[in-house]
Design a protein around this motif. Structure first.
Motif, PDB file in Angstrom:
ATOM      1  N   HIS A   5      42.234  40.724  48.596  1.00 36.17           N
ATOM      2  CA  HIS A   5      42.930  41.407  48.758  1.00 36.17           C
ATOM      3  C   HIS A   5      44.191  39.920  49.315  1.00 36.17           C
ATOM      4  CE1 HIS A   5      42.000  43.581  52.180  1.00 36.17           C
ATOM      5  NE2 HIS A   5      43.331  42.733  52.845  1.00 36.17           N
ATOM      6  N   SER A   6      43.209  39.963  49.921  1.00 34.06           N
ATOM      7  CA  SER A   6      43.370  37.995  50.124  1.00 34.06           C
ATOM      8  C   SER A   6      42.758  36.763  49.638  1.00 34.06           C
ATOM      9  CB  SER A   6      42.522  37.922  52.270  1.00 34.06           C
ATOM     10  OG  SER A   6      42.846  39.438  52.962  1.00 34.06           O
ATOM     11  N   GLN A   7      43.140  37.428  48.427  1.00 34.50           N
ATOM     12  CA  GLN A   7      42.317  36.308  48.099  1.00 34.50           C
ATOM     13  C   GLN A   7      43.453  35.075  47.348  1.00 34.50           C
ATOM     14  OE1 GLN A   7      39.109  35.417  47.062  1.00 34.50           O
ATOM     15  NE2 GLN A   7      39.682  34.024  45.589  1.00 34.50           N
ATOM     16  N   PRO A   8      43.748  34.112  47.803  1.00 37.75           N
ATOM     17  CA  PRO A   8      44.887  33.205  46.972  1.00 37.75           C
ATOM     18  C   PRO A   8      44.460  32.974  45.737  1.00 37.75           C
ATOM     19  CG  PRO A   8      42.947  31.661  47.942  1.00 37.75           C
ATOM     20  CD  PRO A   8      42.678  33.298  48.389  1.00 37.75           C
ATOM     21  N   GLY A   9      45.809  32.555  45.153  1.00 36.56           N
ATOM     22  CA  GLY A   9      45.719  32.522  43.233  1.00 36.56           C
ATOM     23  C   GLY A   9      44.996  33.386  42.235  1.00 36.56           C
ATOM     24  N   GLN A  10      45.107  33.247  41.436  1.00 37.17           N
ATOM     25  CA  GLN A  10      44.505  34.378  40.096  1.00 37.17           C
ATOM     26  C   GLN A  10      43.084  34.754  40.098  1.00 37.17           C
ATOM     27  OE1 GLN A  10      46.901  36.744  39.734  1.00 37.17           O
ATOM     28  NE2 GLN A  10      48.385  35.734  40.135  1.00 37.17           N
ATOM     29  N   GLU A  11      42.270  34.294  41.092  1.00 42.40           N
ATOM     30  CA  GLU A  11      40.609  33.764  40.650  1.00 42.40           C
ATOM     31  C   GLU A  11      40.101  34.906  39.937  1.00 42.40           C
ATOM     32  OE1 GLU A  11      36.882  31.902  42.402  1.00 42.40           O
ATOM     33  OE2 GLU A  11      39.255  32.433  43.666  1.00 42.40           O
ATOM     34  N   SER A  12      39.654  34.997  38.871  1.00 47.91           N
ATOM     35  CA  SER A  12      39.266  36.115  38.448  1.00 47.91           C
ATOM     36  C   SER A  12      37.953  36.911  39.226  1.00 47.91           C
ATOM     37  CB  SER A  12      38.449  35.814  37.115  1.00 47.91           C
ATOM     38  OG  SER A  12      37.592  37.016  36.677  1.00 47.91           O
ATOM     39  N   LEU A  13      37.634  38.242  40.027  1.00 48.96           N
ATOM     40  CA  LEU A  13      37.082  38.841  40.744  1.00 48.96           C
ATOM     41  C   LEU A  13      36.037  39.998  39.895  1.00 48.96           C
ATOM     42  CD1 LEU A  13      38.709  38.864  44.226  1.00 48.96           C
ATOM     43  CD2 LEU A  13      37.413  37.018  43.716  1.00 48.96           C
ATOM     44  N   GLY A  14      36.453  40.212  38.996  1.00 47.85           N
ATOM     45  CA  GLY A  14      35.871  41.325  38.436  1.00 47.85           C
ATOM     46  C   GLY A  14      36.524  42.613  38.159  1.00 47.85           C
ATOM     47  N   ALA A  15      35.849  43.860  38.830  1.00 48.50           N
ATOM     48  CA  ALA A  15      36.002  44.507  39.581  1.00 48.50           C
ATOM     49  C   ALA A  15      37.062  45.374  40.132  1.00 48.50           C
ATOM     50  CB  ALA A  15      35.048  45.883  39.435  1.00 48.50           C
ATOM     51  N   MET A  16      36.539  43.314  41.165  1.00 43.69           N
ATOM     52  CA  MET A  16      37.779  43.562  42.607  1.00 43.69           C
ATOM     53  C   MET A  16      38.828  43.432  42.256  1.00 43.69           C
ATOM     54  SD  MET A  16      35.757  42.053  45.578  1.00 43.69           S
ATOM     55  CE  MET A  16      34.816  40.570  45.009  1.00 43.69           C
ATOM     56  N   ASN A  17      39.725  42.424  41.000  1.00 41.65           N
ATOM     57  CA  ASN A  17      40.739  42.623  41.004  1.00 41.65           C
ATOM     58  C   ASN A  17      41.207  44.024  40.169  1.00 41.65           C
ATOM     59  OD1 ASN A  17      40.061  39.667  39.275  1.00 41.65           O
ATOM     60  ND2 ASN A  17      41.083  39.561  40.970  1.00 41.65           N
ATOM     61  N   HIS A  18      41.024  44.823  39.028  1.00 40.13           N
ATOM     62  CA  HIS A  18      41.080  45.861  39.509  1.00 40.13           C
ATOM     63  C   HIS A  18      40.766  47.192  40.171  1.00 40.13           C
ATOM     64  CE1 HIS A  18      42.760  43.306  35.763  1.00 40.13           C
ATOM     65  NE2 HIS A  18      41.286  43.266  36.011  1.00 40.13           N
ATOM     66  N   PRO A  19      41.134  47.395  41.577  1.00 39.49           N
ATOM     67  CA  PRO A  19      40.383  48.631  41.973  1.00 39.49           C
ATOM     68  C   PRO A  19      40.671  50.097  41.393  1.00 39.49           C
ATOM     69  CG  PRO A  19      42.551  47.186  43.018  1.00 39.49           C
ATOM     70  CD  PRO A  19      41.956  46.720  41.982  1.00 39.49           C
ATOM     71  N   ARG A  20      42.321  49.758  40.962  1.00 38.98           N
ATOM     72  CA  ARG A  20      42.270  51.667  40.731  1.00 38.98           C
ATOM     73  C   ARG A  20      41.652  51.778  39.301  1.00 38.98           C
ATOM     74  NH1 ARG A  20      45.719  53.873  37.298  1.00 38.98           N
ATOM     75  NH2 ARG A  20      46.957  51.035  36.547  1.00 38.98           N
ATOM     76  N   GLN A  21      41.369  51.099  38.431  1.00 40.61           N
ATOM     77  CA  GLN A  21      40.272  51.259  37.027  1.00 40.61           C
ATOM     78  C   GLN A  21      39.374  51.438  37.497  1.00 40.61           C
ATOM     79  OE1 GLN A  21      42.517  49.316  37.603  1.00 40.61           O
ATOM     80  NE2 GLN A  21      44.299  49.484  35.874  1.00 40.61           N
ATOM     81  N   ALA A  22      38.854  51.206  38.217  1.00 33.63           N
ATOM     82  CA  ALA A  22      37.277  50.824  38.799  1.00 33.63           C
ATOM     83  C   ALA A  22      36.790  52.020  39.492  1.00 33.63           C
ATOM     84  CB  ALA A  22      36.486  49.856  39.735  1.00 33.63           C
ATOM     85  N   ARG A  23      37.964  52.837  40.001  1.00 33.31           N
ATOM     86  CA  ARG A  23      37.098  53.770  40.821  1.00 33.31           C
ATOM     87  C   ARG A  23      36.667  54.830  39.099  1.00 33.31           C
ATOM     88  NH1 ARG A  23      42.298  52.936  43.646  1.00 33.31           N
ATOM     89  NH2 ARG A  23      41.695  52.060  45.124  1.00 33.31           N
ATOM     90  N   ASN A  24      37.164  55.309  38.310  1.00 35.77           N
ATOM     91  CA  ASN A  24      36.269  55.670  37.449  1.00 35.77           C
ATOM     92  C   ASN A  24      35.157  55.409  36.887  1.00 35.77           C
ATOM     93  OD1 ASN A  24      39.314  56.702  37.273  1.00 35.77           O
ATOM     94  ND2 ASN A  24      40.044  55.156  35.744  1.00 35.77           N
ATOM     95  N   TYR A  25      35.001  54.779  37.028  1.00 37.64           N
ATOM     96  CA  TYR A  25      33.284  53.754  36.789  1.00 37.64           C
ATOM     97  C   TYR A  25      32.706  53.072  37.621  1.00 37.64           C
ATOM     98  CZ  TYR A  25      35.535  53.235  32.257  1.00 37.64           C
ATOM     99  OH  TYR A  25      36.333  53.263  30.965  1.00 37.64           O
TER     100      TYR A  25
END
Length: 719
Positions: A696-716
């Motif tokens: 949540h403190s990452q500047p810019g639009q950098e790809s962080l994998g599953a960290m960019n999609h925490p809600r979807q990652a909870r299912n996996y």
């Protein structure tokens, strides 16, 4: 270096949330203390209406009250209400000099009269103050009243509001009503004084003008008598005499010109320059002689034609003609002499007339100047008469109403006693203070962010060092009042967590970049506490789970409570192996929880790894060769690059170097210095690892994998 949008702004606020929260709470505390220390102030309002003056009460005083209330006049009236002279009248009317809130000298004298306190006795009490003169106290009361008095109006309205603030609501209302009533009475008294002064002035002026009129009339009469000035132009004898003498002078000049012309003709005839027939010379004798000459000339012509030129009759006729010509000449000379005498007489008469006319004209000039002066006196008399009529007319209109004056304002609303304080409005001030503190905290956070040079993105690493960031390792969830979970325990308990998956992504990225068999990878960080030991252990853990036999050589081992690997039997380390006092197989400790993963501690030291300077690189090369024969991958963890030279000492034996950076902790200067230090020794630096990343403190639009999609990652994942 990137577009700043809402996401980046929210990330900035999250990064500095504690600073913002503490700053806002501190400001709120100071604001509450300030509000508690503020005393209530009550404002009372009275309303005045300034008269338009376009419908005066008495037509006779229209000129004095007829000025139009324009904007400048309204502003002037408001300035008068807030002037010190008017405020002094209010102070005197309410005797505010005796009020300690307005006359601060009274409170100071009262405090000085009290017995000295402990601090006064300790530091020495000041001598009692004496009250200043009454004029000084009055000026202080006026200043305090003006500081609490304000006058306002809305738009172009003629209504003026008088506001008075004090700590006593009854006093505020009383002062406001006193200001309004005092202004009305003061304006009435000013009008009355002005009208009285105007009447007295007009009376004095009327008397002066009347006296001047009488004096002017006496001067005109005496001046006319002295200079013999006629009142009617037809009775002016001097001008009539001048006109008659001008006529005589003209006739004399004409006569003189005719005499001179005849005289000149006679002289020309005598000189033979002209014939007598072409002149205007006349006389009875001359006319008779001319007739005789004409008869003789006819007779001679007959005799000459009949008898001949030498005949005695012809000669006789010639003699007679000559005698007649002589007589004509004598007559002409006589006429010329008479003309000369007549010319002298006529010339004298012309000169006499001119002298008389000149004398009369001088007299007339003097009379003209006297007439001019007379007209001036008459004009002054006329002006004084008109002024006298005007003054008397104005005086007649003002005198009966000198005691009547209409004020320039009237009170339309008296001040009510306020029930609610006008200041401080604590709810509004508190809300504004909270908003202002929040905005200021955000601005300060932005300023801190502007000067913050810490690494927070892989893009920034690539821009600064020119090397890619291979993986971003998330920061573990904060657990209050609990001990930190060891790294090995986190990976064992969460094989499908964000943390484990990010380490797995790091392993896969390195496997692609290291096509060599049995690679040796070195992990190091610029400074301590960047988590390089956890990353090296996690990388070795991922390799072992992939079926690759891996050994972790730790030159800077963390305590067991941090790594989760229990300490092995002491007495045999890599240092002992290199020194020849222990075998390599005795220094290897397997990790029971992770099959295929062994660990070697380099040195036993109170503060972790520090290489013995007596160890030779050749001995280390032999150890590395032995480990390469026994394992498919060798992971080496070294002390910080900017602290010790272990990493540079091991560079000749490794195939790749990974530099571990801590999110929001490692600065750009630390990164540049560490990379420069490694590149001096030609380190095979293949990338970096950004540890403890806060998504949540990452500047810019950098790809962080599953960290960019925490809600979807909870299912996996076991997030």
């Amino acid at each position: 270096m990137h577009v700043i949008g809402l996401r980046e702004t929210l990330a900035l606020l999250r990064r500095h949330k504690y600073f913002i929260l503490i700053f806002v709470l501190l400001c709120i505390g100071l604001l509450m203390i300030a509000l508690a220390s503020m005393s209530n102030s009550y404002t009372a309002t009275a309303a005045l209406v300034l008269e338009r003056n376009d419908t005066p009460m008495l037509e006779a005083v229209t000129e004095l009250q007829g000025e139009v209330r324009d904007r400048s006049a309204m502003e002037t009236e408001m300035d008068i209400i807030t002037s010190r002279i008017f405020a002094g009248r209010v102070v005197d009317a309410m005797n505010l000099v005796e009020h300690p809130w307005f006359n601060t000298y009274l409170a100071a004298a009262k405090d000085a009269a009290e017995p000295p306190g402990f601090l006064d006795r300790l530091f020495g009490a000041s001598p009692p103050r004496k009250l200043p003169p009454a004029s000084v106290q009055r000026d202080q009361a006026i200043s305090m009243l003006l500081s609490r008095l304000s006058v306002t109006r809305t738009g172009e309205s003629l209504a003026v509001s008088v506001h008075v603030s004090s700590s006593d609501p009854d006093l505020s209302a009383a002062i406001a009503n006193t200001v309004a009533n005092t202004y009305v009475e003061w304006s009435r008294s000013l009008k009355k004084e002005a009208m009285t002064d105007a009447v007295n002035f007009l009376r004095d002026r009327a008397a002066q003008v009347a006296a001047r009129i009488a004096q002017n009339e006496r001067e005109i009469s005496e001046f006319s008598r002295t200079n013999e000035l006629a009142s009617d132009a037809r009775d002016d004898i001097l001008r009539q005499r001048i006109d008659g003498m001008n006529t005589q002078l003209t006739a004399a000049r004409v006569e003189l010109a005719g005499v001179r012309a005849r005289r000149d003709q006679g002289r020309i005839v005598l000189e033979g320059g002209a014939d007598l027939d072409g002149t205007t010379l006349t006389s009875p004798l001359l006319a008779s002689l001319r007739d005789n000459k004409a008869t003789l000339m006819r007779e001679r012509a007959q005799y000459a034609s009949n008898l001949g030129a030498n005949h005695p009759q012809v000669l006789k006729a010639d003699a007679e003609l000559a005698s007649v010509d002589g007589m004509i000449s004598r007559e002409i000379r006589h006429i010329v002499d008479e003309m000369s005498g007549e010319e002298a007489i006529t010339s004298d008469r012309v000169q006499q007339l001119e002298a008389q006319i000149s004398e009369l004209r001088g007299t007339l000039r003097q009379r003209s100047l006297a007439e001019i002066r007379l007209r001036e006196l008459e004009r002054d008399l006329l002006a004084d008469q008109k002024l006298h009529d005007l003054v008397v007319g104005r005086l007649g209109g003002l005198d009966p109403y000198a005691a009547v004056a209409k004020p320039s304002a009237r009170v339309v609303s008296v001040a009510a006693v306020p029930t609610q304080p006008s200041f401080p409005q604590r709810s509004r001030i508190f809300a504004g203070g909270v908003i202002g503190a929040s905005v200021l905290a955000i601005l300060l956070a932005i300023m801190v962010e502007a000067v913050d040079m810490r690494i927070r993105s892989g893009q920034r690493i690539l821009q600064i060092a020119g090397i890619p960031n291979l993986a971003s390792i998330p920061k573990g969830a904060r657990q209050w009042f609990k001990r930190r979970t060891p790294s090995l325990t986190r990976m064992l308990e969460g094989p499908r967590s964000l943390y484990t998956e990010s380490l797995r992504a790091l392993y896969l990225a390195c496997r692609v970049r290291l096509p060599v068999a049995k690679p040796i990878i070195l992990f190091a960080s610029p400074l301590p506490k960047d988590g390089s030991a956890d990353i090296a252990l996690g990388f070795a853990f991922s390799a072992a789970h992939d079926g690759v036999s891996t050994v972790l050589v730790d030159f800077d081992p963390p305590p067991p409570e941090i790594s989760g690997i229990p300490a092995g039997p002491s007495g045999c380390t890599l240092g002992d192996v290199l020194a020849g006092s222990c075998r390599l197989v005795d220094a290897v400790r397997p990790v029971p929880e992770v099959p295929g993963l062994d660990m070697i501690t380099a040195f036993e030291a109170p503060n972790g790894g520090h290489a013995d300077l007596q160890i030779r690189s050749e001995d280390m090369r032999r150890v590395i060769e032995d480990l390469r024969n026994s394992y498919d991958m060798i992971v080496i963890h070294c002390a910080p690059v900017l602290i010790l030279e272990d990493a540079n000492w091991l560079l000749p034996f490794v195939d790749a170097v990974l530099l571990v950076l801590r999110f929001g902790h490692t600065t750009e200067q630390d990164l540049t210095n560490a990379v420069s230090r490694l590149q001096i020794n030609h380190a095979p630096l293949i990338g970096t690892v950004l540890n403890r990343v806060e998504a949540h403190s990452q500047p810019g639009q950098e790809s962080l994998g599953a960290m960019n999609h925490p809600r979807q990652a909870r299912n996996y994942l076991e997030v």
